[in-house]
Design a protein around this motif. Structure first.
Motif, PDB file in Angstrom:
ATOM      1  N   LEU A 112     102.270  31.448  18.325  1.00  0.00           N
ATOM      2  CA  LEU A 112     103.214  32.395  18.124  1.00  0.00           C
ATOM      3  C   LEU A 112     103.080  34.008  17.433  1.00  0.00           C
ATOM      4  O   LEU A 112     102.401  34.046  17.174  1.00  0.00           O
ATOM      5  CB  LEU A 112     104.035  31.419  17.018  1.00  0.00           C
ATOM      6  N   GLY A 113     103.238  34.245  18.502  1.00  0.00           N
ATOM      7  CA  GLY A 113     103.243  36.112  18.751  1.00  0.00           C
ATOM      8  C   GLY A 113     102.585  36.893  18.858  1.00  0.00           C
ATOM      9  O   GLY A 113     101.447  38.408  18.636  1.00  0.00           O
ATOM     10  N   LYS A 114     101.065  36.655  19.466  1.00  0.00           N
ATOM     11  CA  LYS A 114      99.760  35.926  19.556  1.00  0.00           C
ATOM     12  C   LYS A 114      99.422  36.334  20.425  1.00  0.00           C
ATOM     13  O   LYS A 114     100.068  36.000  21.550  1.00  0.00           O
ATOM     14  CB  LYS A 114      98.369  36.039  18.449  1.00  0.00           C
ATOM     15  N   LYS A 115      98.475  37.365  21.020  1.00  0.00           N
ATOM     16  CA  LYS A 115      97.791  37.504  22.441  1.00  0.00           C
ATOM     17  C   LYS A 115      96.407  37.312  22.353  1.00  0.00           C
ATOM     18  O   LYS A 115      95.804  38.279  21.905  1.00  0.00           O
ATOM     19  CB  LYS A 115      98.039  39.124  22.981  1.00  0.00           C
ATOM     20  N   GLN A 116      95.581  36.239  22.751  1.00  0.00           N
ATOM     21  CA  GLN A 116      93.934  35.531  22.876  1.00  0.00           C
ATOM     22  C   GLN A 116      93.530  35.913  24.117  1.00  0.00           C
ATOM     23  O   GLN A 116      94.001  35.564  24.884  1.00  0.00           O
ATOM     24  CB  GLN A 116      94.154  34.880  21.389  1.00  0.00           C
ATOM     25  N   MET A 117      92.314  36.744  23.641  1.00  0.00           N
ATOM     26  CA  MET A 117      91.474  36.499  24.598  1.00  0.00           C
ATOM     27  C   MET A 117      89.717  35.539  24.211  1.00  0.00           C
ATOM     28  O   MET A 117      89.421  35.471  23.663  1.00  0.00           O
ATOM     29  CB  MET A 117      90.644  37.547  24.679  1.00  0.00           C
ATOM     30  N   GLN A 118      89.917  34.662  24.941  1.00  0.00           N
ATOM     31  CA  GLN A 118      88.339  33.861  24.604  1.00  0.00           C
ATOM     32  C   GLN A 118      87.178  34.268  25.077  1.00  0.00           C
ATOM     33  O   GLN A 118      86.896  34.510  26.140  1.00  0.00           O
ATOM     34  CB  GLN A 118      88.693  32.023  24.849  1.00  0.00           C
ATOM     35  N   LEU A 119      85.997  34.527  24.173  1.00  0.00           N
ATOM     36  CA  LEU A 119      84.612  34.819  24.640  1.00  0.00           C
ATOM     37  C   LEU A 119      84.354  32.899  25.255  1.00  0.00           C
ATOM     38  O   LEU A 119      84.075  32.417  24.486  1.00  0.00           O
ATOM     39  CB  LEU A 119      84.095  35.970  23.741  1.00  0.00           C
ATOM     40  N   PHE A 120      83.264  33.565  26.623  1.00  0.00           N
ATOM     41  CA  PHE A 120      82.457  32.785  26.544  1.00  0.00           C
ATOM     42  C   PHE A 120      81.619  32.727  27.229  1.00  0.00           C
ATOM     43  O   PHE A 120      80.760  33.572  27.788  1.00  0.00           O
ATOM     44  CB  PHE A 120      83.396  31.303  27.964  1.00  0.00           C
ATOM     45  N   ARG A 121      80.883  31.975  27.581  1.00  0.00           N
ATOM     46  CA  ARG A 121      79.533  31.792  27.632  1.00  0.00           C
ATOM     47  C   ARG A 121      78.047  33.114  27.555  1.00  0.00           C
ATOM     48  O   ARG A 121      77.262  33.522  28.311  1.00  0.00           O
ATOM     49  CB  ARG A 121      79.665  31.986  29.710  1.00  0.00           C
ATOM     50  N   LEU A 122      78.175  33.035  26.548  1.00  0.00           N
ATOM     51  CA  LEU A 122      77.693  34.382  26.201  1.00  0.00           C
ATOM     52  C   LEU A 122      75.901  34.107  26.146  1.00  0.00           C
ATOM     53  O   LEU A 122      75.806  32.417  25.228  1.00  0.00           O
ATOM     54  CB  LEU A 122      77.503  35.286  24.851  1.00  0.00           C
ATOM     55  N   SER A 123      75.067  34.611  26.609  1.00  0.00           N
ATOM     56  CA  SER A 123      73.271  34.348  27.212  1.00  0.00           C
ATOM     57  C   SER A 123      72.361  35.190  27.333  1.00  0.00           C
ATOM     58  O   SER A 123      73.364  35.867  27.956  1.00  0.00           O
ATOM     59  CB  SER A 123      73.608  33.402  27.777  1.00  0.00           C
ATOM     60  N   VAL A 124      71.611  35.603  27.034  1.00  0.00           N
ATOM     61  CA  VAL A 124      70.622  36.530  26.557  1.00  0.00           C
ATOM     62  C   VAL A 124      69.165  35.752  26.659  1.00  0.00           C
ATOM     63  O   VAL A 124      68.684  34.647  26.151  1.00  0.00           O
ATOM     64  CB  VAL A 124      70.414  37.725  26.125  1.00  0.00           C
ATOM     65  N   SER A 125      68.154  36.972  28.340  1.00  0.00           N
ATOM     66  CA  SER A 125      67.760  35.064  28.493  1.00  0.00           C
ATOM     67  C   SER A 125      66.454  35.713  27.628  1.00  0.00           C
ATOM     68  O   SER A 125      66.238  36.718  26.791  1.00  0.00           O
ATOM     69  CB  SER A 125      66.931  36.325  30.014  1.00  0.00           C
TER      70      SER A 125
END
Length: 230
Positions: A131-144
């Motif tokens: 409630l009352g928050k706006k969120q972004m979710q981080l996905f699939r971080l990968s580096v060779s």
């Protein structure tokens, strides 16, 4: 240090993104095996059982065979788990990255070096935030593996943070596995705070694979794009 640049995902990148994701997951298998071997019940099976075998039968050969089979079974279990997770992911968001991210008020980026995609990360608005928050979710971080240690992962995370700010989000959240030690260190060094931990199943609890939840608080800004619960 090799140069790189970060750009938005294009359809031509799909094959390379899938390769990066699949390879990154396979690299976690040894760490998962080591983590399970450190669990109390694993110590009963190895070296507890081999020692018992030697004391009872006097056979070091039998104890060695048992130990090798035990380790082989562990590797097989984690390999199957990894393969199934990759298969599910390739049928979910990674099946159509444009649809899952870019067309869903999120975004997906790749890091390019020497004309080759060497890193990636995605972001999606959280559909049902607190409630009352706006969120972004981080996905699939990968580096060779060949391009780690150059600050690429950190730059990709910062790209997500800036995107979330531009969208007026108050928080960036993510989930990662307990065996992803490099990622855990990176998130904590960048200011993410651990907010929870859970096991996806009883099997995952038995083998010690938990999911950790992290949150990064952003300065309050007005904007559109992230889901919000009023």
């Amino acid at each position: 240090m090799a140069s790189y640049h970060i750009r938005q995902y294009e359809e031509k990148d799909h094959k390379r993104v899938v390769e990066l994701f699949s390879q990154g997951m396979k690299e976690l298998i040894p760490a998962a095996v080591r983590q399970m071997l450190a669990l109390p019940h694993s110590l009963l099976l190895l070296p507890g059982v081999p020692v018992t075998i030697v004391l009872v039968s006097g056979s070091w050969l039998l104890a060695t065979v048992y130990s090798l089979l035990f380790l082989l079974c562990l590797c097989l279990i984690f390999w199957i788990s990894c393969r199934n997770f990759v298969a599910r992911s390739l049928q979910a968001d990674l099946a159509d990255i444009t649809k899952a991210y870019l067309n869903a008020h999120g975004s997906f980026w790749v890091a390019e070096s020497g004309g080759q995609v060497v890193g990636m990360v995605g972001a999606q608005p959280v559909k049902d935030p607190p409630l009352g928050k706006k969120q972004m979710q981080l996905f699939r971080l990968s580096v060779s593996s060949q391009h780690r240690g150059q600050g690429i992962a950190k730059a990709l995370v910062r790209t997500v943070l800036q995107f979330a700010r531009d969208q007026g989000c108050s928080e960036v959240v993510l989930e990662t596995g307990s065996v992803q030690h490099s990622a855990l260190a990176l998130y904590q060094a960048m200011g993410f705070q651990k907010t929870g931990q859970y096991f996806a199943s009883i099997t995952k609890r038995l083998i010690g694979l938990s999911i950790l939840q992290f949150t990064y608080s952003l300065p309050f800004t007005w904007g559109r794009g992230c889901s919000e619960k009023y």
